[in-house]
Motif scaffolding. Structure first.
Motif, mmCIF file in Angstrom:
data_model
loop_
_atom_site.group_PDB
_atom_site.id
_atom_site.type_symbol
_atom_site.label_atom_id
_atom_site.label_comp_id
_atom_site.label_asym_id
_atom_site.label_seq_id
_atom_site.Cartn_x
_atom_site.Cartn_y
_atom_site.Cartn_z
ATOM 1 N N GLU A 513 0.802 -1.209 0.000
ATOM 2 C CA GLU A 513 0.000 0.000 0.000
ATOM 3 C C GLU A 513 0.848 1.277 0.000
ATOM 4 O OE1 GLU A 513 -2.663 -0.127 3.255
ATOM 5 O OE2 GLU A 513 -3.501 -2.082 2.741
ATOM 6 N N CYS A 514 2.163 1.181 0.237
ATOM 7 C CA CYS A 514 2.982 2.382 0.351
ATOM 8 C C CYS A 514 3.538 2.799 -1.006
ATOM 9 C CB CYS A 514 4.120 2.165 1.348
ATOM 10 S SG CYS A 514 5.289 0.899 0.866
ATOM 11 N N ASP A 515 3.883 4.087 -1.153
ATOM 12 C CA ASP A 515 4.427 4.582 -2.404
ATOM 13 C C ASP A 515 5.914 4.296 -2.485
ATOM 14 O OD1 ASP A 515 5.819 6.556 -0.896
ATOM 15 O OD2 ASP A 515 4.016 7.784 -0.859
ATOM 16 N N ARG A 516 6.518 4.663 -3.622
ATOM 17 C CA ARG A 516 7.924 4.343 -3.861
ATOM 18 C C ARG A 516 8.841 5.050 -2.865
ATOM 19 N NH1 ARG A 516 11.481 2.982 -8.600
ATOM 20 N NH2 ARG A 516 9.584 2.161 -9.529
ATOM 21 N N GLU A 517 8.582 6.315 -2.585
ATOM 22 C CA GLU A 517 9.419 7.051 -1.634
ATOM 23 C C GLU A 517 9.378 6.386 -0.262
ATOM 24 O OE1 GLU A 517 11.450 9.491 -2.050
ATOM 25 O OE2 GLU A 517 10.974 10.271 -4.034
ATOM 26 N N THR A 518 8.179 5.990 0.168
ATOM 27 C CA THR A 518 8.047 5.327 1.471
ATOM 28 C C THR A 518 8.745 3.978 1.463
ATOM 29 O OG1 THR A 518 5.940 6.438 1.903
ATOM 30 C CG2 THR A 518 6.402 4.429 3.154
ATOM 31 N N ALA A 519 8.591 3.250 0.362
ATOM 32 C CA ALA A 519 9.221 1.926 0.270
ATOM 33 C C ALA A 519 10.738 2.030 0.361
ATOM 34 C CB ALA A 519 8.813 1.249 -1.042
ATOM 35 N N VAL A 520 11.302 3.015 -0.335
ATOM 36 C CA VAL A 520 12.760 3.199 -0.287
ATOM 37 C C VAL A 520 13.192 3.614 1.113
ATOM 38 C CG1 VAL A 520 14.675 4.612 -1.139
ATOM 39 C CG2 VAL A 520 12.982 3.701 -2.743
ATOM 40 N N ALA A 521 12.430 4.519 1.741
ATOM 41 C CA ALA A 521 12.780 4.968 3.091
ATOM 42 C C ALA A 521 12.732 3.807 4.077
ATOM 43 C CB ALA A 521 11.829 6.081 3.534
ATOM 44 N N CYS A 522 11.706 2.967 3.974
ATOM 45 C CA CYS A 522 11.600 1.815 4.882
ATOM 46 C C CYS A 522 12.725 0.810 4.647
ATOM 47 C CB CYS A 522 10.243 1.142 4.722
ATOM 48 S SG CYS A 522 8.865 2.109 5.362
ATOM 49 N N ALA A 523 13.104 0.635 3.380
ATOM 50 C CA ALA A 523 14.220 -0.275 3.076
ATOM 51 C C ALA A 523 15.529 0.268 3.644
ATOM 52 C CB ALA A 523 14.327 -0.467 1.567
ATOM 53 N N LEU A 524 15.728 1.582 3.508
ATOM 54 C CA LEU A 524 16.922 2.200 4.083
ATOM 55 C C LEU A 524 16.933 2.058 5.598
ATOM 56 C CD1 LEU A 524 17.078 5.468 1.950
ATOM 57 C CD2 LEU A 524 18.804 3.659 1.972
ATOM 58 N N LEU A 525 15.770 2.216 6.216
ATOM 59 C CA LEU A 525 15.672 2.073 7.668
ATOM 60 C C LEU A 525 16.047 0.667 8.105
ATOM 61 C CD1 LEU A 525 14.851 3.072 10.474
ATOM 62 C CD2 LEU A 525 12.476 2.561 9.883
ATOM 63 N N ALA A 526 15.646 -0.333 7.311
ATOM 64 C CA ALA A 526 16.002 -1.716 7.641
ATOM 65 C C ALA A 526 17.508 -1.941 7.558
ATOM 66 C CB ALA A 526 15.275 -2.675 6.695
ATOM 67 N N ALA A 527 18.169 -1.249 6.617
ATOM 68 C CA ALA A 527 19.613 -1.410 6.440
ATOM 69 C C ALA A 527 20.430 -0.573 7.403
ATOM 70 C CB ALA A 527 20.001 -1.050 5.004
ATOM 71 N N TYR A 528 19.850 0.555 7.859
ATOM 72 C CA TYR A 528 20.564 1.478 8.738
ATOM 73 C C TYR A 528 19.747 1.793 9.991
ATOM 74 C CZ TYR A 528 23.738 2.247 4.834
ATOM 75 O OH TYR A 528 24.657 2.076 3.831
ATOM 76 N N PRO A 529 19.348 0.782 10.744
ATOM 77 C CA PRO A 529 18.568 1.066 11.961
ATOM 78 C C PRO A 529 19.355 1.828 13.008
ATOM 79 C CG PRO A 529 19.252 -1.235 11.919
ATOM 80 C CD PRO A 529 19.609 -0.658 10.586
ATOM 81 N N ASP A 530 20.675 1.865 12.863
ATOM 82 C CA ASP A 530 21.530 2.580 13.805
ATOM 83 C C ASP A 530 21.800 4.017 13.370
ATOM 84 O OD1 ASP A 530 22.858 1.563 11.590
ATOM 85 O OD2 ASP A 530 24.783 1.398 12.618
ATOM 86 N N ARG A 531 21.127 4.482 12.321
ATOM 87 C CA ARG A 531 21.337 5.846 11.839
ATOM 88 C C ARG A 531 20.085 6.709 12.015
ATOM 89 N NH1 ARG A 531 25.807 5.936 8.264
ATOM 90 N NH2 ARG A 531 27.341 4.518 9.145
#
Length: 830
Positions: A513-531
């Motif tokens: 249900e999320c858009d591309r910007e949200t999907a990329v942001a969530c993927a980045l969050l998964a890779a950089y949870p310490d940032r």
């Protein structure tokens, strides 16, 4: 055909391999080890009736492909028949292939799917002196497989410059006859070394033009120029064109970003003269025939852990003496040659002799994940030639746990298995597994490629990462970006796409249900949870990152319109007291991993109130998202905080307690049965009294005396009362308190009239210590201080009596105070 130097040792090598021994071979550049040893090993296996492939491991793709091509042609075959190769993006191999040249990365990935190497008869590790992390791991895994499960597996380790003894000792730890050392002296023509001048601050493309001119003029063959990276190659190429130095020679480039066809064209024989601008890809294994001059910048890009992105990046650094000799040797393969070095003879002496093994300076998370996929939970159980630093292993394991790739026991998770199967750094693999259930595979592959490689659109701040992915996919890349770099990104993305799973484990329910910007942001969050960064309400340009570091530059990345308090800064500079943000995206709290968000009550010290305070905090890791006041629990943590902040303020209790401590100390000096109240005992008292209290105010009213008496015991307390009384009785029957203060003698204050009839100074501590008498006049002011009352009556009293009789005529001032009767008010009797 000219006989190669390596042929002198091939008979010994075949015998050793046929006898089941590991071989460590040292042969200088040009000796023919890379092309001569694999066929010799194949001959030995065939002579002994041993089937199975020979895997020849090369650090670089170009070397693996070019050597496979050369060996195949020497057998009048095509690549893919007896001789094949397997490198990133390219594989030529068939059922008939016996010798496979492959990169270390391919070797480790193929070993993941076939940990016993069931169809492999021998592993040959070439160019081991480069000591890459993957080469060290390949040696460790091959050696352990030989030692524990596959004693029939052949192993050959080849090096051009590294000494063989340490490797042989490593391989012979379990069995002293497991490995043998062979040495080939080689054959090389003399190379004249020419050193330049040190020119700090001068750009390399300007400094290197003159040495290239000298090399072109002093030799008739090809000129091989070593440069650290693609950017330097392009700039030097421009300078050569501007200076018109090539003459009848052609300038060609050679680096890892070129396509296989372009790389092959650069190294294949040609009728025209070439100036080859190359990275260290041409330092080993790859031979450019006809080179008679080498120009060496003395620099190379080596893998270093980049704290900006939490990934391993290439960093320009000075090469070692061994690497410099390797490069110079390229000029003496077929004829005498010349080597021009950009650094001075003095600078030569400051260089390291050998390259530092990568295992001592690299991020080990990829290595730990790969071993976890093999069931290895303890990296130190895997013996390496150079053991990895313990802190680097701990850091890698912590990162993998944070990414969900391994559990607390070090065992790989289901997500970790998917991540291990991707040719990506664990962070980017986590990003891909998160995004693949939301975005199309092609988009995920481009996203992962952009994050893995140097972003060609890094300088375009107006474009978000999602927009860059869209631009590459739909051919809308700005014209200022070189098409070759975009082509390289697409090529890498295509390889990543082939390895992506069809769906990611634990994909969010709302993913589609999320858009591309949200999907990329969530993927980045998964890779950089310490940032994750919490912006400051008073300064939105700044914030605090997980781990406590401050960041600055948020407005530049997010603009004024973003009102989100949480930001993911996936690219930050680590220098200075605060990290400057280079790439960031706004996120929401409900995107955070719910398992990582917790509500806790935290006690801390309030210096202003000298008390413990408690705050109820909602935290993500150590980042406080919000907090409110809470009631202080009188628990062990509160007591500990109270103790730690007040232990330097002793004594805490009032004067009455200090008096008690002094009395105990005085008795302890004369009687060993009474223990002194030491600083250690006072700290113990403080620790006990901190229980169930939370402030200095409460401690001041605590029963300190009761606790200290409990420490010394009742018999000792009775002795203290007897030897240091709290009060003494005067001749008239009245009692006055005895004052005890540290650093002063004990004393009493008493009016002179109350001492009439008292011949001697009263004493305490079994008569050892006289009390000091503060003798007061009728007005309560001291007239005399003495610890010898008899002397006072005999000498001083008469003088004082005259003055006091004049001032206080109604008071009694007898001539003989010893025969007089003490009176409370001191007035004359009627």
């Amino acid at each position: 055909m000219t006989r190669l130097p390596i042929e002198e040792v091939l008979t010994s090598l075949r015998q050793a391999v046929g006898g089941g021994k590991a071989v460590v071979l040292k042969a200088p550049p040009g000796a023919g080890k890379t092309t001569g040893v694999p066929p010799a090993v194949l001959q030995s296996l065939e002579d002994n009736g041993i089937s199975g492939q020979i895997w020849v491991i090369q650090p670089r793709r170009l070397a693996a492909r070019s050597v496979a091509d050369w060996v195949a042609r020497s057998r009048n075959e095509s690549v893919g028949e007896t001789i094949g190769y397997h490198v990133r993006l390219d594989r030529r191999e068939s059922a008939a292939t016996r010798v496979v040249f492959m990169t270390t990365g391919m070797f480790l990935r193929r070993m993941q799917s076939d940990p016993l190497l069931e169809n492999v008869a021998c592993v040959v590790l070439d160019e081991f002196h480069e000591r890459t992390l993957e080469l060290d791991l390949a040696l460790a895994m091959s050696h352990r497989l030989r030692s524990e499960l596959r004693d029939d597996l052949g192993l050959v380790v080849m090096s051009a410059t590294m000494e063989t003894e340490p490797i042989v000792a490593f391989l012979n730890q379990e069995n002293s006859e497991n490995a043998v050392s062979l040495r080939c002296e080689g054959r090389a023509y003399p190379v004249a070394i020419h050193h330049g001048k040190d020119q700090p601050g001068e750009r390399i493309e300007r400094r290197i033009v003159e040495p290239i001119r000298d090399a072109v003029q002093s030799s008739d063959g090809h000129v091989l120029v070593f440069l650290p990276g693609v950017g330097e190659i392009r700039r030097v190429q421009t300078e050569l064109e501007r200076a018109n130095l090539a003459g009848d020679a052609r300038v060609v480039v050679l680096h890892g970003s070129l396509s296989p066809k372009q790389q092959d064209e650069a190294i294949r024989p040609s009728k025209f003269r070439k100036i080859v601008l190359s990275t260290n890809i041409a330092e080993t294994s790859v031979t450019v025939d006809g080179v008679t001059a080498v120009v060496d910048s003395g620099l190379a890009k080596v893998p270093r852990f980049d704290s900006r992105r939490g990934l391993t990046r290439l960093e320009t650094t000075s090469i070692s003496l061994a690497s410099a000799d390797q490069r110079s040797g390229r000029a003496g393969r077929t004829a005498p040659g010349d080597a021009y070095r950009l650094w001075s003879q003095a600078a030569q002496r400051s260089r390291d002799e050998y390259d530092v093994p990568e295992i001592l300076r690299a991020d080990l998370s990829d290595m730990v994940l790969m071993l976890a996929s093999h069931g290895e939970t303890d990296l130190f159980a895997m013996r390496c030639l150079t053991p990895p630093p313990e802190h680097a292993v701990d850091s890698a394991q912590a990162l993998l746990r944070m990414l969900g790739a391994i559990g607390r026991g070090g065992r790989i998770t289901e997500r970790g298995k998917v991540m291990a199967g991707l040719p990506l750094h664990p962070r980017i693999a986590r990003l891909a597994t998160e995004a693949v259930g939301v975005l199309p595979k092609a988009s995920v592959a481009v996203l992962a490629a952009l994050m893995s490689e140097r972003d060609p659109m890094e300088g375009i701040a107006a474009m978000t990462l999602a927009e860059k992915v869209d631009a590459i996919e739909n051919n809308r890349v700005p014209r200022s970006i070189p098409s070759s770099t975009i082509k390289s990104i697409r090529l890498i993305a295509e390889t990543i796409k082939k390895n992506l799973p069809s769906g990611a484990p634990e994909t969010r329910a709302d993913a589609m249900e999320c858009d591309r910007e949200t999907a990329v942001a969530c993927a980045l969050l998964a890779a950089y949870p310490d940032r994750v960064v919490l912006r400051r309400t008073d300064a939105p340009d700044r914030g605090r990152m997980v781990g406590g570091r401050g960041v600055v530059g948020l407005k530049r990345m997010l603009g004024e319109i973003s009102s989100e308090e949480l930001v993911l800064c996936y690219d930050v500079d680590g220098g200075g007291t605060e990290s400057r943000v280079r790439a960031a995206v706004a996120i929401r709290e409900d995107w955070l991993d719910a398992e990582q968000v917790e509500t806790v009550e935290v006690q801390s010290w309030d210096e202003g109130r000298s008390a413990v305070q408690c705050r109820r905090q909602v935290r993500y890791g150590d980042l406080v998202l919000r907090e409110t006041p809470a009631k202080v629990p009188c628990d062990a943590e509160t007591a500990s905080i109270l103790f730690e902040n007040l232990k330097t303020r002793l004594p805490i209790a009032g004067e009455k307690f200090q008096k008690l401590l002094h009395r105990i100390g005085m008795v302890a000096e004369v009687d060993e049965q009474v223990p002194a109240v030491s600083e250690k005992m006072q700290l113990e008292l403080l620790r006990e009294l901190c229980v169930s209290r939370s402030s200095l105010k409460e401690l001041k009213t605590a029963p300190w005396a009761d606790h200290v008496l409990g420490k010394i015991g009742y018999p000792a307390w009775q002795m203290v009362q007897a030897e240091t009384p709290e009060e003494v009785q005067l001749p008239g029957g009245r009692k006055v308190p005895v004052h005890y203060v540290e650093g002063k003698p004990p004393w009493i204050e008493v009016k002179i009239q109350l001492c009439f009839g008292w011949p001697e100074t009263p004493r305490i501590l079994r008569g050892r210590v006289p009390l000091q008498l503060h003798l007061l006049g009728p007005n309560g002011r001291p007239q005399q201080i003495t610890n010898d009352l008899a002397s006072f009556w005999a000498t001083t009293y008469g003088e004082i009596r005259k003055e006091l009789r004049r001032r206080y005529p109604k008071h009694d001032w007898p001539e003989d105070p010893l025969s007089a009767t003490a009176s409370f008010n001191g007035m004359k009797r009627r």
